[in-house]
Design an enzyme around this catalytic site. Structure first.
Site, mmCIF file in Angstrom:
data_model
loop_
_atom_site.group_PDB
_atom_site.id
_atom_site.type_symbol
_atom_site.label_atom_id
_atom_site.label_comp_id
_atom_site.label_asym_id
_atom_site.label_seq_id
_atom_site.Cartn_x
_atom_site.Cartn_y
_atom_site.Cartn_z
ATOM 1 N N GLU A 186 0.846 -1.206 0.000
ATOM 2 C CA GLU A 186 0.000 0.000 0.000
ATOM 3 C C GLU A 186 0.877 1.250 0.000
ATOM 4 O O GLU A 186 1.722 1.429 0.885
ATOM 5 C CB GLU A 186 -0.928 -0.017 1.228
ATOM 6 N N LYS A 226 -7.664 -1.319 11.189
ATOM 7 C CA LYS A 226 -7.011 -1.681 9.919
ATOM 8 C C LYS A 226 -5.775 -0.799 9.722
ATOM 9 O O LYS A 226 -4.728 -1.265 9.270
ATOM 10 C CB LYS A 226 -8.000 -1.515 8.759
ATOM 11 N N HIS A 278 -2.454 10.386 0.623
ATOM 12 C CA HIS A 278 -2.652 9.080 -0.008
ATOM 13 C C HIS A 278 -2.510 9.200 -1.527
ATOM 14 O O HIS A 278 -1.811 8.423 -2.166
ATOM 15 C CB HIS A 278 -4.049 8.584 0.366
ATOM 16 N N ASP A 290 3.949 -14.960 11.190
ATOM 17 C CA ASP A 290 2.674 -15.387 10.613
ATOM 18 C C ASP A 290 1.626 -14.287 10.808
ATOM 19 O O ASP A 290 1.030 -14.162 11.877
ATOM 20 C CB ASP A 290 2.271 -16.692 11.326
HETATM 21 C C1 MEV Z 1 -5.885 2.967 5.052
HETATM 22 O O1 MEV Z 1 -5.103 1.872 4.677
HETATM 23 C C2 MEV Z 1 -5.989 3.058 6.560
HETATM 24 C C3 MEV Z 1 -6.894 4.159 7.103
HETATM 25 O O2 MEV Z 1 -8.213 3.999 6.566
HETATM 26 C C4 MEV Z 1 -6.926 4.000 8.599
HETATM 27 C C5 MEV Z 1 -7.913 4.903 9.306
HETATM 28 O O3 MEV Z 1 -8.926 5.286 8.727
HETATM 29 O O4 MEV Z 1 -7.644 5.182 10.494
HETATM 30 C C6 MEV Z 1 -6.417 5.491 6.701
#
Ligand code: MEV
Length: 438
Positions: free
Chosen positions: A85, A280, A393, A296
């Site tokens: 990513e 995430k 991003h 793992d």
């Molecule tokens: C993207 O990989 C992760 C985010 O969505 C985490 C978040 O929203 O805190 C930016």
């Protein structure tokens, strides 16, 4: 065409590739060339990778990046991260730099206990089973001695074994629930070997136990396996500083920033839809280091998300507060990791990553991983509560779009120059490229 095949695993690599190419590709030779282009030119390295799994046909690349300037417990480290990513490594590096001038990260391993269970069915008098277990408990330890000797020399071994009555959940369901210390190894093989021996001992001893009836003697072991849920194998990572020290380019009003940040974390604490995305973001950092160090990540993912639901509702893994003018942000996560065994001494890039981390113990690796998760979470929340996530991003994603359109070097320079000052979106880049090419 019938695409089923028997004996595929017995074919040579060349034969496997040829079969696949002919079955699934309109231009088989192109597919074969592509697969072979990803083979390592060093035959020894390629053979090593071929043998990690069955039916290897080629290697699948994921970039290995590094995030420098991580000040952890007073010491600087550069953290290796394997991830695809675009913005993750950049975000980690940015968060590391930010906190390096604000006291750095503090990381502590709270405990390191692993778990394994023998799940079995016993049809009979529960008090007799309890007595049987009390009388035979030491046997479970003595009969696993050949497996545990080496681990004991390293300071680990079986910590305890208890009998659990689970008949309120399923008829006749019991467990031997064992806890382990596995020092620098993740311990999966060690734990599973111990459990399989427990299972044998359980069945054999039950068979010759005079107090059991014939039915009671027939204990049926359903399975013996470690648990990837390790709520007593916990690491904590934390950052904190006086609120005014939070000030920087995008944080002109530090108090407002800190308050908004704490609210963003509170939302993830109470709202599962947000908690999943919030966590995430933490896993972006966690998985990247776990993968780079040959651990793992599926086990880590499963265990961490179970931990995030331990109070009956999925919630944030991280927390934040403002107290007496101090902003504190922390997380606690379960991590069963190893720095010996498994891939750690086999995969050349895993060895390199561990050397970059100065050959950490499993406890030290737990700290690096937790810190990477916290850094990632900080970077995401900082963007989300200030500029929004898309700015950073999309800047990182710009290269992917440029590559998709196979831009020439000259086009690349012009595109990058233009989008330094203009908002990046997929369509804006496409329009710009189309105009350039007119
Ligand atoms: C993207 O990989 C992760 C985010 O969505 C985490 C978040 O929203 O805190 C930016």
């Amino acid at each position: 065409m019938n695409k089923a095949i028997s004996g595929f695993s017995k074919l040579s690599k060349e034969e496997k590739i040829t079969w696949i190419a002919n079955q699934y590709f309109s231009t088989p030779t192109e597919a074969i060339t592509l697969l072979k282009n990803y083979w390592n030119s060093d035959e020894k390295i390629q053979k090593l990778h071929d043998e990690f799994i069955e039916n290897t046909i080629t290697n699948f690349y994921i970039p290995l990046g590094v995030a420098p300037n991580f000040l952890i417990n007073g010491k600087y480290s550069t953290i290796p991260m394997a991830i695809e990513e675009s913005s993750v490594v950049a975000a980690a590096a940015k968060a590391a730099k930010f906190w390096s001038t604000r006291g750095g990260f503090k990381a502590t391993v709270i405990n390191t206990e692993k778990i394994g269970q023998v799940h079995f069915i016993y049809k009979g008098d529960v008090s007799k089973l309890n007595l049987f277990f009390a009388q035979h408990k030491s046997k479970f330890f003595s009969e696993t001695e050949s497996i545990t000797t080496n681990m004991q020399k390293r300071g680990g071994g079986i910590l305890d074994i208890i009998l659990k009555d689970k008949t309120d959940l399923l008829p006749n369901y019991f467990q031997l629930h064992a806890t382990f210390e596995t020092k620098d190894s993740m311990g999966a093989n060690f734990i599973n070997s111990c459990l399989e021996q427990f299972s044998k001992t359980l069945k054999e001893e039950a068979h010759s136990y005079d107090l059991f009836t014939e039915t009671e003697k027939e204990i049926e072991v359903i399975m013996s396996i470690l648990s990837n849920y390790v709520p007593n194998c916990i690491v904590r990572a934390e950052v904190s500083c006086p609120i005014e020290e939070l000030e920087e380019k995008h944080i002109t009003n530090p108090l407002e920033f800190a308050e908004k940040f704490v609210q963003a974390v509170q939302i993830a604490e109470v709202e599962p839809y947000r908690a999943v995305t919030h966590n995430k973001g933490i896993m972006n950092g966690v998985d990247a280091v776990v993968l780079a160090t040959g651990n793992d990540f599926r086990a880590v993912e499963a265990g961490i998300h179970a931990y995030a639901s331990r109070n009956g509702k999925y919630s944030s893994l991280s927390h934040a507060k403002i107290e007496n003018g101090i902003f504190t942000f922390w997380l606690e996560i379960p991590l069963a990791l190893g720095t010996v065994g498994g891939l750690t001494s086999l995969h050349p890039l895993v060895k390199l990553s561990l050397e970059m981390l100065e050959k950490p113990s499993a406890k030290e690796l737990m700290q690096f991983v937790a810190v990477a998760g916290l850094a990632q979470n900080f970077a995401a929340l900082r963007s989300l509560t200030t500029t929004g996530i898309q700015e950073g991003h999309m800047k990182m994603h710009l290269n992917n779009i440029i590559n998709q359109f196979e831009a020439t070097d000259e086009e690349r320079v012009l595109i990058q120059k233009y989008f330094k000052k203009n908002t990046v979106s997929h369509s804006a880049v496409v329009t710009f490229i189309e105009n350039l090419r007119k």
